[in-house]
Scaffold this motif. Structure first.
Motif, PDB file in Angstrom:
ATOM      1  N   GLY A 242       0.519  -1.482   0.103  1.00  0.00           N
ATOM      2  CA  GLY A 242      -0.147  -0.390  -0.142  1.00  0.00           C
ATOM      3  C   GLY A 242       0.950   1.333  -0.177  1.00  0.00           C
ATOM      4  O   GLY A 242       0.381   2.443  -0.409  1.00  0.00           O
ATOM      5  N   ASN A 243       1.670   1.280   0.992  1.00  0.00           N
ATOM      6  CA  ASN A 243       2.383   2.645   0.643  1.00  0.00           C
ATOM      7  C   ASN A 243       3.333   2.599  -0.630  1.00  0.00           C
ATOM      8  O   ASN A 243       4.111   3.916  -0.718  1.00  0.00           O
ATOM      9  CB  ASN A 243       3.984   2.152   1.720  1.00  0.00           C
ATOM     10  CG  ASN A 243       3.825   2.024   3.019  1.00  0.00           C
ATOM     11  OD1 ASN A 243       4.636   1.085   4.245  1.00  0.00           O
ATOM     12  ND2 ASN A 243       2.390   2.607   3.516  1.00  0.00           N
ATOM     13  N   PHE A 244       3.674   1.495  -1.478  1.00  0.00           N
ATOM     14  CA  PHE A 244       4.526   2.127  -3.068  1.00  0.00           C
ATOM     15  C   PHE A 244       3.249   2.276  -3.658  1.00  0.00           C
ATOM     16  O   PHE A 244       3.742   2.892  -4.729  1.00  0.00           O
ATOM     17  CB  PHE A 244       5.283   0.146  -2.528  1.00  0.00           C
ATOM     18  CG  PHE A 244       4.830   0.535  -4.682  1.00  0.00           C
ATOM     19  CD1 PHE A 244       6.899   1.237  -4.261  1.00  0.00           C
ATOM     20  CD2 PHE A 244       4.913   0.234  -5.367  1.00  0.00           C
ATOM     21  CE1 PHE A 244       7.822   0.930  -5.747  1.00  0.00           C
ATOM     22  CE2 PHE A 244       5.284  -0.158  -6.841  1.00  0.00           C
ATOM     23  CZ  PHE A 244       6.500   0.470  -6.240  1.00  0.00           C
ATOM     24  N   VAL A 245       2.155   2.203  -3.518  1.00  0.00           N
ATOM     25  CA  VAL A 245       0.743   2.768  -4.033  1.00  0.00           C
ATOM     26  C   VAL A 245       0.631   3.828  -3.637  1.00  0.00           C
ATOM     27  O   VAL A 245       0.845   4.602  -5.022  1.00  0.00           O
ATOM     28  CB  VAL A 245      -0.562   1.758  -3.886  1.00  0.00           C
ATOM     29  CG1 VAL A 245      -1.580   2.683  -4.662  1.00  0.00           C
ATOM     30  CG2 VAL A 245       0.230  -0.280  -4.576  1.00  0.00           C
ATOM     31  N   GLY A 246       0.355   4.127  -2.860  1.00  0.00           N
ATOM     32  CA  GLY A 246       0.542   5.837  -2.299  1.00  0.00           C
ATOM     33  C   GLY A 246       1.863   6.617  -2.564  1.00  0.00           C
ATOM     34  O   GLY A 246       1.795   7.610  -3.269  1.00  0.00           O
ATOM     35  N   GLY A 247       2.606   5.824  -2.065  1.00  0.00           N
ATOM     36  CA  GLY A 247       3.790   6.445  -2.326  1.00  0.00           C
ATOM     37  C   GLY A 247       4.325   6.686  -3.687  1.00  0.00           C
ATOM     38  O   GLY A 247       4.838   7.834  -4.457  1.00  0.00           O
ATOM     39  N   GLY A 248       4.799   6.011  -4.520  1.00  0.00           N
ATOM     40  CA  GLY A 248       5.334   5.489  -5.760  1.00  0.00           C
ATOM     41  C   GLY A 248       4.987   5.974  -6.875  1.00  0.00           C
ATOM     42  O   GLY A 248       4.865   6.397  -8.006  1.00  0.00           O
ATOM     43  N   LEU A 249       3.447   4.907  -7.063  1.00  0.00           N
ATOM     44  CA  LEU A 249       2.463   5.672  -8.043  1.00  0.00           C
ATOM     45  C   LEU A 249       1.780   6.219  -8.259  1.00  0.00           C
ATOM     46  O   LEU A 249       1.808   7.097  -9.258  1.00  0.00           O
ATOM     47  CB  LEU A 249       1.141   4.001  -7.918  1.00  0.00           C
ATOM     48  CG  LEU A 249       2.284   2.564  -8.339  1.00  0.00           C
ATOM     49  CD1 LEU A 249       1.375   1.589  -8.523  1.00  0.00           C
ATOM     50  CD2 LEU A 249       3.328   2.559  -9.477  1.00  0.00           C
ATOM     51  N   VAL A 250       1.286   6.796  -7.012  1.00  0.00           N
ATOM     52  CA  VAL A 250       0.362   8.321  -6.929  1.00  0.00           C
ATOM     53  C   VAL A 250       0.946   9.438  -7.059  1.00  0.00           C
ATOM     54  O   VAL A 250       0.773  10.197  -7.295  1.00  0.00           O
ATOM     55  CB  VAL A 250      -0.377   8.435  -5.499  1.00  0.00           C
ATOM     56  CG1 VAL A 250      -1.332   9.205  -5.599  1.00  0.00           C
ATOM     57  CG2 VAL A 250      -1.910   6.926  -5.862  1.00  0.00           C
ATOM     58  N   MET A 251       1.999   9.012  -5.788  1.00  0.00           N
ATOM     59  CA  MET A 251       2.445  10.671  -5.450  1.00  0.00           C
ATOM     60  C   MET A 251       4.302  10.530  -6.962  1.00  0.00           C
ATOM     61  O   MET A 251       3.817  11.915  -7.764  1.00  0.00           O
ATOM     62  CB  MET A 251       3.353  10.905  -4.585  1.00  0.00           C
ATOM     63  CG  MET A 251       1.589  11.045  -3.424  1.00  0.00           C
ATOM     64  SD  MET A 251       0.409  12.778  -3.716  1.00  0.00           S
ATOM     65  CE  MET A 251       1.584  12.701  -3.376  1.00  0.00           C
ATOM     66  N   GLY A 252       4.907   9.409  -6.807  1.00  0.00           N
ATOM     67  CA  GLY A 252       5.954   9.385  -7.755  1.00  0.00           C
ATOM     68  C   GLY A 252       5.807   9.402  -8.985  1.00  0.00           C
ATOM     69  O   GLY A 252       5.822  10.052  -9.854  1.00  0.00           O
ATOM     70  N   LEU A 253       4.892   8.303  -9.679  1.00  0.00           N
ATOM     71  CA  LEU A 253       4.167   8.251 -11.092  1.00  0.00           C
ATOM     72  C   LEU A 253       3.376   9.757 -11.547  1.00  0.00           C
ATOM     73  O   LEU A 253       4.142  10.542 -12.541  1.00  0.00           O
ATOM     74  CB  LEU A 253       3.791   6.990 -11.004  1.00  0.00           C
ATOM     75  CG  LEU A 253       3.407   6.159 -12.507  1.00  0.00           C
ATOM     76  CD1 LEU A 253       4.859   6.415 -13.303  1.00  0.00           C
ATOM     77  CD2 LEU A 253       2.946   5.645 -12.636  1.00  0.00           C
ATOM     78  N   LEU A 254       2.353  10.190 -10.984  1.00  0.00           N
ATOM     79  CA  LEU A 254       0.900  10.295 -11.748  1.00  0.00           C
ATOM     80  C   LEU A 254       1.527  11.826 -11.675  1.00  0.00           C
ATOM     81  O   LEU A 254       1.458  12.413 -12.477  1.00  0.00           O
ATOM     82  CB  LEU A 254       0.269  10.200 -10.474  1.00  0.00           C
ATOM     83  CG  LEU A 254      -0.504   8.696 -10.871  1.00  0.00           C
ATOM     84  CD1 LEU A 254      -1.883   9.116  -9.748  1.00  0.00           C
ATOM     85  CD2 LEU A 254      -0.971   8.746 -12.027  1.00  0.00           C
ATOM     86  N   TYR A 255       2.642  12.031 -10.468  1.00  0.00           N
ATOM     87  CA  TYR A 255       3.062  13.965 -10.765  1.00  0.00           C
ATOM     88  C   TYR A 255       4.266  13.695 -11.822  1.00  0.00           C
ATOM     89  O   TYR A 255       4.890  15.055 -12.004  1.00  0.00           O
ATOM     90  CB  TYR A 255       3.346  13.978  -8.962  1.00  0.00           C
ATOM     91  CG  TYR A 255       2.282  14.491  -8.666  1.00  0.00           C
ATOM     92  CD1 TYR A 255       2.211  16.657  -8.395  1.00  0.00           C
ATOM     93  CD2 TYR A 255       1.485  14.269  -7.089  1.00  0.00           C
ATOM     94  CE1 TYR A 255       0.773  16.754  -7.681  1.00  0.00           C
ATOM     95  CE2 TYR A 255       0.335  14.947  -7.138  1.00  0.00           C
ATOM     96  CZ  TYR A 255       0.188  15.893  -7.499  1.00  0.00           C
ATOM     97  OH  TYR A 255      -0.910  17.072  -6.537  1.00  0.00           O
TER      98      TYR A 255
END
Length: 267
Positions: A242-255
């Motif tokens: 969940g942390n990876f999805v939130g930090g990696g995909l939502v904040m990192g990838l999308l931004y």
């Protein structure tokens, strides 16, 4: 906004700094990762200790103090340049998407960071269990430490996963704010009040759980209710994903993607 002052340029600078240390001295990078758990554990245990004290004043008051004090751990990490796995989930995803680093190297750096976050968490938890506030005989089943551990392990994998997403979205919003703000007062206030969101709700942060679960074992002399090897590893897995999805995909990838869609509308 000038390109050199944009959020993405600051993220790139931080990524290259991390990679340079990793290349020059692997063990220095590992030590900075251990220090992240040291600072996070200090913030976590301070907030839990104050929660126990204030709950004797008024039921529920401790939960508010826990939320406000928890953020000091992240502040120490940011100011002391320690390597935190959950923020590096964001950094390394940005590094891969923007081709700042090869994907293999970025993943190695992330795995190393999380591994030594765990080593540091176990070590600092053991040392904290040798202090009066968290030594045997001073911690009981009604303590905030034990109750929060039991509550975390009782959550279903799906809840741990979803809460992990929210927790690391909040953590990396705080990191973004720290990077964008110029004065120390603003950075401190932003981090404390942003981190309050996930700390107050009790969302799942895998690195914080490393030290919380370890301290629960050391401070009570054994596993607490519902604590088994399977329940611990399950929490680490689903909270971590969940942390990876939130930090990696939502904040990192999308931004990263959003900041490539316009030359003017950038962060």
């Amino acid at each position: 906004m000038a390109v050199e002052s944009s959020l993405m340029s600051k993220l790139e600078k931080s990524i290259l700094k991390k990679a340079d240390l990793y290349d020059r001295n692997y063990w220095a990078y590992a030590l900075r990762s251990m220090f992240a758990s040291f600072y996070l554990a200090l913030g976590t245990t301070l907030s839990m200790y104050s929660a126990d004290k204030l709950n004797h004043v008024a039921e529920g008051l401790g939960k508010f103090s826990y939320g406000f004090l928890f953020g000091w751990g992240l502040l120490m990490i940011l100011y002391m340049n320690a390597e935190l796995g959950t923020s590096n989930m964001m950094y390394m995803t940005v590094a891969m998407y923007r081709k700042i680093l090869p994907s293999k190297k970025a993943m190695k750096m992330l795995v190393t960071c999380v591994l030594f976050n765990f080593v540091g968490a176990v070590l600092i938890a053991f040392l904290l269990s040798q202090t009066v506030p968290y030594s045997l005989g001073h911690i009981d089943e009604t303590s905030y430490l034990v109750e929060s551990t039991v509550a975390k392990l009782a959550k279903s994998p799906w809840i741990q996963f979803v809460e992990g997403i929210f927790a690391n979205v909040v953590v990396n919003i705080a990191v973004f704010a720290f990077l964008k703000l110029k004065d120390d007062a603003g950075k401190i206030l932003a981090a404390i009040f942003i981190i309050f969101i996930f700390a107050f709700f009790g969302f799942e942060h895998v690195i914080a759980n490393f030290s919380t679960f370890s301290l629960s074992i050391f401070a009570t002399g054994g596993p607490v209710e519902g604590m088994t090897l399977f329940s611990i590893l399950s929490n680490f897995l689903f909270a971590g994903l969940g942390n990876f999805v939130g930090g990696g995909l939502v904040m990192g990838l999308l931004y990263s993607w959003l900041n490539g869609q316009s030359e003017l509308y950038v962060d």
